[in-house]
Design an enzyme around this catalytic site. Structure first.
Site, PDB file in Angstrom:
ATOM      1  CB  CYS A 125      -0.956   0.051   1.329  1.00 35.37           C
ATOM      2  SG  CYS A 125      -0.150  -0.529   2.789  1.00 35.37           S
ATOM      3  CG  HIS A 239      -0.687   4.038   4.723  1.00 44.10           C
ATOM      4  ND1 HIS A 239      -1.523   3.697   5.831  1.00 44.10           N
ATOM      5  CD2 HIS A 239      -0.249   2.800   4.260  1.00 44.10           C
ATOM      6  CE1 HIS A 239      -1.475   2.348   5.962  1.00 44.10           C
ATOM      7  NE2 HIS A 239      -0.941   1.929   4.881  1.00 44.10           N
TER       8      HIS A 239
END
Lengths: 331, 331
Positions: A125, A239
């Site tokens: 990710c 994130h």
């Protein structure tokens, strides 16, 4: 297409179903697979309620496309066999990402790597969010060094991670009790954990090395100098990444902003005077990676650039990128 | 000594009183000053209940030591005059830190800068935490480039910042309502805000530039190449910092660990196999800055080093450092 989602009850699995619907993927039959524990239950989807099946190679044989959101062990055991049976496979685990015969793809960066392959790996990710911004900068200015520090959300550890953060926060805030951790190595509520995944002999974690290994492979730069500090923080989703790069050729913030504003998969959010910059609360649920705080970093003379990214790691960092790959595999 | 704490009701002011007691500072009389709003109320201290006074230059004339934990405007208006009256002054604001005639001191690094000065500036919290680790590494290996990304707690914005994070988190978690922000530019609960202090024309925030300006002054390296990305995250206390340095001479993690384990003000917490590394929950209330995640960063060949710091920004980042300076001023 007959589409199977393997690991359908997890955080990424659920996003995969949602993204397939949102992007109008031509699903003629949707099948959902999960552990035997969930088998038999039904999951509500845009294609109606679907019964969860326990996975078996025979049962998956008739799929046109399998989206794997399960463990690396599962991928090692089943992914190649599925692809050999003619099923197009996108694997979200890390097991096959660095295999020479498995392309690792972020479509905005290296769609061409798909070629005639039927088994494609979906990157980590943090890496996927990073390279959509790095690649256009590399094309424009060249890339010599990359230094990344991350601010990673609890959902990077799946639905259990999110649930643990919520449970811990309630304990600390409402009950006045110390947090109790099971999913993470330490309490995450109102804390910071500078460890994601296991430690390697060189002192970096696997998560940190994945960012290096996978960025090099996706961008075709095996010698790129790149390092990462991966840190878990008490957010639910998205994130964030503080990135410093040294370019090969001179770069200015204005030129970098122009390049990023034209880049697919990136949305420039960079109006300091209006206090607009990338943040988890604005990037949550968004397909594009937010890029901002773009400024010259004098540490590298006229070749230094700093920027800040926020990407929904369940979307571009996982489900969205997997479905984008699937769209290319259809062609 | 007759000691006055100016700004006694704030987060740093309260820590100042606690640190004076903890370090057995020879207080013969403790006087607490705050805004006129608080004047007349009493504050419980280890020296008994003390009535809060509104500040006046005349009222402070008889102090031996004044610890200022108030605004830069206050420091500009009063600090030099106080020192001229013979009062030893430690100012926690940023107003005078870069003035040529005001030493900026972290005792472990540049105690000698105090000399015969009576007015000393206490550095920015992020800077103080950083330089106690940077200086010993500089002495051992030289220092060429420094790149820092921070994970800063709500209490960096004072007691109001902590209260807002708690209030917001309750709203989101318990009431299911969106967070409402007043202290910070955006909601902080379960979010990340890549802005601390105001933006400068070069795209960096003042907080980020303070780290550069003040580190250079404290370490006496006016040309040090140093950059910072300062980020507010939803923790209550302790600033964390991911630091990458390029040294002048070759460095190894083992040698760096050895150097830091001998450094005053630093505690090495670096046992990856036991999942021990710096974290806010372990660094809270600790005088020493925790240093860990020490590893070679190949981005700078054999001169690259990464490490992670956690320091209680109300202690080493503020009150502790101020009292340490006061201890030196007594001599």
């Amino acid at each position: 297409m007959r589409v199977g989602v393997i690991g359908a009850t997890g955080a990424v699995g659920k996003e995969l179903v949602a993204v397939l619907a949102k992007r109008h993927f031509p699903v003629t039959e949707l099948r959902l697979f999960a552990s035997t524990r969930s088998a038999g239950t039904k999951q509500s989807t845009p294609w109606g309620d679907v019964a969860i099946e326990a996975y078996s190679p025979d049962g998956a044989r008739n799929l046109d496309l399998a989206l794997l959101a399960v463990s690396g062990d599962f991928a090692k055991a089943h992914a190649r066999a599925l692809a050999a049976q003619g099923v197009a496979v996108v694997d979200n685990s890390s097991a096959l990402r660095l295999e020479d015969d498995v392309p690792l793809v972020v479509p905005e960066v290296n769609e061409a790597a798909i070629g005639s392959h039927r088994l494609i790996a979906n990157p980590n990710c943090t890496t996927a969010i990073l390279v959509v911004a790095l690649e256009p900068l590399r094309q424009a200015f060249g890339l010599k060094r990359v230094i990344v520090s991350t601010y990673q959300a609890a959902s990077g550890a799946g639905a259990e991670g999110m649930a643990e953060l919520e449970r811990e926060t309630r304990r600390v805030l409402v009950d006045g009790q110390p947090a109790q951790n099971e999913v993470f190595a330490h309490p995450l509520a109102f804390n910071v954990i500078p460890q994601i995944d296991s430690f390697q002999p060189n002192g970096y974690t696997r998560e940190e090395m994945k960012v290096a290994w996978e960025s090099r492979k996706i961008m075709g730069m095996p010698d790129l100098l790149i390092s990462c500090t991966a840190v878990r923080i008490p957010t639910y989703r998205v994130h964030a990444e503080a990135v410093t790069i040294e370019t090969e050729r001179p770069v200015t913030p204005e030129a970098a902003r122009e390049v990023l504003s034209r880049a697919k998969g990136v949305r420039v959010v960079d109006e300091p005077a209006a206090q607009r910059y990338p943040m988890p609360i604005t990037a949550t649920g968004q397909d594009d990676v937010e890029a901002g705080r773009i400024r010259a970093n004098p540490v590298f003379g006229d070749r230094g650039l700093d920027f800040f990214l926020c990407g929904d790691q369940l979307l571009k960092g996982a489900a969205l990128n997997a479905v984008q790959i699937a769209e290319k595999l259809r062609k």
